[in-house]
Scaffold this motif. Structure first.
Motif, PDB file in Angstrom:
ATOM      1  N   GLY A 316      37.888 -15.342  25.897  1.00  0.00           N
ATOM      2  CA  GLY A 316      38.022 -13.899  25.751  1.00  0.00           C
ATOM      3  C   GLY A 316      38.325 -13.472  24.328  1.00  0.00           C
ATOM      4  O   GLY A 316      38.743 -14.280  23.492  1.00  0.00           O
ATOM      5  N   ASP A 317      38.113 -12.199  24.073  1.00  0.00           N
ATOM      6  CA  ASP A 317      38.401 -11.598  22.776  1.00  0.00           C
ATOM      7  C   ASP A 317      39.791 -10.971  22.829  1.00  0.00           C
ATOM      8  O   ASP A 317      40.012  -9.980  23.536  1.00  0.00           O
ATOM      9  N   LEU A 318      40.732 -11.555  22.098  1.00  0.00           N
ATOM     10  CA  LEU A 318      42.103 -11.060  22.066  1.00  0.00           C
ATOM     11  C   LEU A 318      42.357 -10.171  20.845  1.00  0.00           C
ATOM     12  O   LEU A 318      43.504  -9.866  20.524  1.00  0.00           O
ATOM     13  N   ARG A 319      41.309  -9.782  20.196  1.00  0.00           N
ATOM     14  CA  ARG A 319      41.331  -8.934  19.001  1.00  0.00           C
ATOM     15  C   ARG A 319      41.912  -9.662  17.801  1.00  0.00           C
ATOM     16  O   ARG A 319      41.289  -9.691  16.746  1.00  0.00           O
ATOM     17  N   VAL A 321      42.148 -12.767  17.686  1.00  0.00           N
ATOM     18  CA  VAL A 321      41.308 -13.955  17.621  1.00  0.00           C
ATOM     19  C   VAL A 321      40.394 -13.958  18.840  1.00  0.00           C
ATOM     20  O   VAL A 321      40.765 -13.471  19.911  1.00  0.00           O
ATOM     21  N   THR A 322      39.196 -14.475  18.654  1.00  0.00           N
ATOM     22  CA  THR A 322      38.290 -14.664  19.782  1.00  0.00           C
ATOM     23  C   THR A 322      38.405 -16.105  20.243  1.00  0.00           C
ATOM     24  O   THR A 322      38.169 -17.040  19.467  1.00  0.00           O
ATOM     25  N   VAL A 323      38.779 -16.282  21.491  1.00  0.00           N
ATOM     26  CA  VAL A 323      39.012 -17.619  22.033  1.00  0.00           C
ATOM     27  C   VAL A 323      37.746 -18.093  22.737  1.00  0.00           C
ATOM     28  O   VAL A 323      37.273 -17.457  23.679  1.00  0.00           O
ATOM     29  N   PRO A 324      37.169 -19.207  22.288  1.00  0.00           N
ATOM     30  CA  PRO A 324      35.924 -19.696  22.890  1.00  0.00           C
ATOM     31  C   PRO A 324      36.165 -20.395  24.216  1.00  0.00           C
ATOM     32  O   PRO A 324      37.314 -20.568  24.646  1.00  0.00           O
ATOM     33  N   GLU A 325      35.093 -20.814  24.856  1.00  0.00           N
ATOM     34  CA  GLU A 325      35.232 -21.644  26.045  1.00  0.00           C
ATOM     35  C   GLU A 325      35.985 -22.916  25.663  1.00  0.00           C
ATOM     36  O   GLU A 325      35.801 -23.457  24.576  1.00  0.00           O
ATOM     37  N   PRO A 326      36.858 -23.396  26.539  1.00  0.00           N
ATOM     38  CA  PRO A 326      37.727 -24.524  26.161  1.00  0.00           C
ATOM     39  C   PRO A 326      36.993 -25.848  26.063  1.00  0.00           C
ATOM     40  O   PRO A 326      35.954 -26.073  26.691  1.00  0.00           O
ATOM     41  N   ALA A 327      37.562 -26.724  25.260  1.00  0.00           N
ATOM     42  CA  ALA A 327      37.037 -28.083  25.138  1.00  0.00           C
ATOM     43  C   ALA A 327      37.088 -28.776  26.493  1.00  0.00           C
ATOM     44  O   ALA A 327      37.974 -28.519  27.317  1.00  0.00           O
ATOM     45  N   GLY A 328      36.150 -29.681  26.725  1.00  0.00           N
ATOM     46  CA  GLY A 328      35.982 -30.290  28.030  1.00  0.00           C
ATOM     47  C   GLY A 328      37.184 -31.030  28.566  1.00  0.00           C
ATOM     48  O   GLY A 328      37.364 -31.134  29.781  1.00  0.00           O
ATOM     49  N   GLU A 329      38.041 -31.590  27.693  1.00  0.00           N
ATOM     50  CA  GLU A 329      39.170 -32.379  28.176  1.00  0.00           C
ATOM     51  C   GLU A 329      40.360 -31.513  28.609  1.00  0.00           C
ATOM     52  O   GLU A 329      41.315 -32.021  29.184  1.00  0.00           O
ATOM     53  N   LEU A 330      40.303 -30.226  28.342  1.00  0.00           N
ATOM     54  CA  LEU A 330      41.399 -29.341  28.715  1.00  0.00           C
ATOM     55  C   LEU A 330      41.301 -28.949  30.181  1.00  0.00           C
ATOM     56  O   LEU A 330      40.209 -28.734  30.715  1.00  0.00           O
ATOM     57  N   GLY A 367      50.661 -17.981  17.890  1.00  0.00           N
ATOM     58  CA  GLY A 367      50.413 -17.083  16.766  1.00  0.00           C
ATOM     59  C   GLY A 367      49.649 -17.741  15.631  1.00  0.00           C
ATOM     60  O   GLY A 367      49.168 -17.056  14.734  1.00  0.00           O
ATOM     61  N   VAL A 368      49.528 -19.072  15.666  1.00  0.00           N
ATOM     62  CA  VAL A 368      48.795 -19.783  14.612  1.00  0.00           C
ATOM     63  C   VAL A 368      47.501 -20.385  15.152  1.00  0.00           C
ATOM     64  O   VAL A 368      46.917 -21.266  14.531  1.00  0.00           O
ATOM     65  N   TYR A 369      47.053 -19.910  16.309  1.00  0.00           N
ATOM     66  CA  TYR A 369      45.848 -20.461  16.930  1.00  0.00           C
ATOM     67  C   TYR A 369      44.639 -20.327  16.012  1.00  0.00           C
ATOM     68  O   TYR A 369      44.407 -19.289  15.397  1.00  0.00           O
ATOM     69  N   ASP A 370      43.857 -21.409  15.955  1.00  0.00           N
ATOM     70  CA  ASP A 370      42.648 -21.451  15.144  1.00  0.00           C
ATOM     71  C   ASP A 370      41.514 -21.989  16.014  1.00  0.00           C
ATOM     72  O   ASP A 370      41.559 -23.148  16.444  1.00  0.00           O
ATOM     73  N   PRO A 371      40.494 -21.168  16.314  1.00  0.00           N
ATOM     74  CA  PRO A 371      39.409 -21.631  17.191  1.00  0.00           C
ATOM     75  C   PRO A 371      38.725 -22.903  16.697  1.00  0.00           C
ATOM     76  O   PRO A 371      38.195 -23.667  17.510  1.00  0.00           O
ATOM     77  N   SER A 372      38.736 -23.147  15.386  1.00  0.00           N
ATOM     78  CA  SER A 372      38.048 -24.321  14.865  1.00  0.00           C
ATOM     79  C   SER A 372      38.738 -25.629  15.259  1.00  0.00           C
ATOM     80  O   SER A 372      38.140 -26.696  15.182  1.00  0.00           O
ATOM     81  N   ARG A 373      39.992 -25.551  15.673  1.00  0.00           N
ATOM     82  CA  ARG A 373      40.708 -26.752  16.136  1.00  0.00           C
ATOM     83  C   ARG A 373      41.149 -26.566  17.583  1.00  0.00           C
ATOM     84  O   ARG A 373      42.223 -27.005  17.990  1.00  0.00           O
ATOM     85  N   ASP A 374      40.311 -25.897  18.357  1.00  0.00           N
ATOM     86  CA  ASP A 374      40.652 -25.538  19.735  1.00  0.00           C
ATOM     87  C   ASP A 374      41.124 -26.741  20.543  1.00  0.00           C
ATOM     88  O   ASP A 374      42.060 -26.633  21.333  1.00  0.00           O
ATOM     89  N   ILE A 394      42.302 -17.265  34.943  1.00  0.00           N
ATOM     90  CA  ILE A 394      41.495 -16.059  34.780  1.00  0.00           C
ATOM     91  C   ILE A 394      40.267 -16.416  33.950  1.00  0.00           C
ATOM     92  O   ILE A 394      40.370 -17.123  32.949  1.00  0.00           O
ATOM     93  N   ARG A 395      39.132 -15.929  34.357  1.00  0.00           N
ATOM     94  CA  ARG A 395      37.883 -16.288  33.680  1.00  0.00           C
ATOM     95  C   ARG A 395      37.809 -15.693  32.279  1.00  0.00           C
ATOM     96  O   ARG A 395      37.559 -16.382  31.313  1.00  0.00           O
ATOM     97  N   ARG A 396      38.028 -14.392  32.161  1.00  0.00           N
ATOM     98  CA  ARG A 396      37.872 -13.720  30.875  1.00  0.00           C
ATOM     99  C   ARG A 396      39.019 -12.740  30.671  1.00  0.00           C
ATOM    100  O   ARG A 396      39.428 -12.051  31.592  1.00  0.00           O
ATOM    101  N   VAL A 397      39.509 -12.661  29.440  1.00  0.00           N
ATOM    102  CA  VAL A 397      40.641 -11.793  29.140  1.00  0.00           C
ATOM    103  C   VAL A 397      40.316 -10.847  27.994  1.00  0.00           C
ATOM    104  O   VAL A 397      39.352 -11.038  27.247  1.00  0.00           O
ATOM    105  N   SER A 398      41.152  -9.824  27.865  1.00  0.00           N
ATOM    106  CA  SER A 398      41.037  -8.833  26.812  1.00  0.00           C
ATOM    107  C   SER A 398      42.407  -8.667  26.154  1.00  0.00           C
ATOM    108  O   SER A 398      43.415  -9.167  26.662  1.00  0.00           O
ATOM    109  N   PRO A 399      42.495  -7.968  25.017  1.00  0.00           N
ATOM    110  CA  PRO A 399      43.770  -7.918  24.281  1.00  0.00           C
ATOM    111  C   PRO A 399      44.789  -6.968  24.882  1.00  0.00           C
ATOM    112  O   PRO A 399      44.438  -5.985  25.545  1.00  0.00           O
TER     113      PRO A 399
END
Length: 404
Positions: A316-319, A321-330, A367-374, A394-399
């Motif tokens: 989801g887009d949390l404004r 940061v945009t959070v992508p689909e999670p890595a497979g091991e999560l 607060g330090v989330y970085d999608p590149s190291r999801d 929840i499938r998709r979230v908003s801010p």
């Protein structure tokens, strides 16, 4: 995926296969489903920890709030523990009991993640409930000790301005940069590249030394006490302590002490790293290994009378940061394999536990989330079912909607 209910979330199937009627704009669970879930959670329970994987999602917050309301209305829970200091919580508690000001005003000194329109709505609901139940109100308390507030910096500077103006520039040089941590945490500033450089705790200690150096006539015990609070605030921050674990023992003791003194059933709101009923390892600091959480200490004290609920999401887009689909091991990816807006699992049921238990990693959006190291932005537990009694996904979230 096999669910322990007829359809995702336990609601009756509609002709299209989606869950039944929804509450507009909430976390997508129907009232009937929330009633069922609250009833399961409340059985032989003293404290319910409801944790979010992100503090910036409207859907996770509102779902948590609605579940809290059910526990209050139908199961006699009468205390809300929040991750903030005792002074801030006292202001929130006074608002929901007396209502002299507005919810927005009560939140002015609160930790930034609480300063949202969604939290305003939660406080206003508690206030309305208390007006209808003046002899059986809901109370609010903080898990942290009293901490420094922006007004403490002003008081110190005003005192120096009057008693030792020759030191004002130097004291200001130490205090002005570090007071920004009350709006944006120091570790978040470092992650965003906005930090001025020197550790805030060092600045605070230097300012305290200057206040202590004042001549006898210029000393004020009240100002010294405020300055010590400022030092303590920065020394015990995430940046100051060098860990995201928090003061688990202090926070758990605060909840245990409050519950013991009042006898009230408690709902504890925090992040899943803190509400987990088992020790957690941070994916950002795996070298530290499993660390006790507030929830794990509550489980040790209360046994199964402490219940842990984890609310997570897929993307989801949390404004901020945009959070992508999670890595497979999560675990978030596995839960997200069900193409439904929301579903939940009760891991205390044997069949569900057998299918889902084991070592697991759950995504944490800090607060330090970085999608590149999801893939690294997670907590790890040795047993998913030991850490969380109930999972809500929840499938998709908003801010959330931030207050000014």
């Amino acid at each position: 995926m096999t669910n322990d209910t007829t359809t995702p979330g336990g609601s009756s199937p509609s002709p299209t296969g989606w869950p039944g009627p929804q509450h507009p704009g909430d976390g997508l669970l129907s009232d009937a489903t929330l009633d069922e879930l609250a009833e399961r959670l409340a059985v032989a329970t003293t404290i319910v920890g409801i944790g979010e994987s992100a503090r910036f999602s409207r859907e996770t917050f509102v779902l948590r709030d609605r579940l809290f309301r059910k526990l209050v209305q139908h199961h006699g829970f009468r205390a809300l523990a929040v991750q903030d200091n005792a002074g801030v919580a006292a202001v929130l508690d006074r608002y929901v009991r007396v209502g002299e000001t507005s919810a927005e005003s009560a939140l002015e000194g609160a930790w930034r993640p609480w300063r949202t329109a969604e939290m305003v709505a939660a406080l206003e609901w508690i206030r309305a409930f208390n007006q209808e139940h003046p002899d059986d109100p809901v109370r609010i308390f903080g898990v942290k000790p009293v901490q420094a507030q922006p007004a403490d910096y002003d008081a110190v500077l005003d005192h120096v301005r009057t008693s030792a103006p020759e030191l004002l520039t130097e004291v200001t040089r130490h205090l002005e940069p570090i007071r920004t941590a009350h709006h944006t945490d120091e570790h978040v500033q470092r992650a965003r590249g906005t930090h001025p450089g020197r550790p805030f705790a060092d600045h605070a200690r230097d300012a305290l030394a200057l206040i202590r150096s004042l001549p006898e006539a210029g000393r004020d015990n009240g100002v010294l006490a405020r300055m010590r609070l400022i030092v303590d605030f920065h020394e015990h921050s995430v940046a100051g302590r060098g860990t995201y674990a928090g003061d688990a023992t202090v926070w758990a003791d605060a909840i245990i002490d409050y519950q013991h003194r009042t006898g009230l059933r408690v709902v504890y709101w925090d992040g899943i790293s803190h509400t987990s009923a088992a020790a957690v390892t941070s994916g950002l600091a795996p070298q530290h290994g499993p660390q006790p959480s507030t929830g794990s200490l509550l489980r040790k004290r209360y046994g199964t009378r402490y219940v842990s609920v984890a609310i997570g999401f897929h993307h989801g887009d949390l404004r901020v940061v945009t959070v992508p689909e999670p890595a497979g091991e999560l675990i978030d990816a596995k839960l997200g394999a069900v193409d439904q807006p929301v579903h939940w699992l009760d891991l205390r049921r044997d069949a569900v536990r057998r299918q889902w238990d084991g070592p697991a990693k759950a995504r944490v959006i800090s607060g330090v989330y970085d999608p590149s190291r999801d893939a690294a932005e997670h907590l790890a537990v040795a047993s998913l079912a030991d850490a969380f009694d109930v999972l809500i996904h929840i499938r998709r979230v908003s801010p959330v909607r931030w207050l000014p």
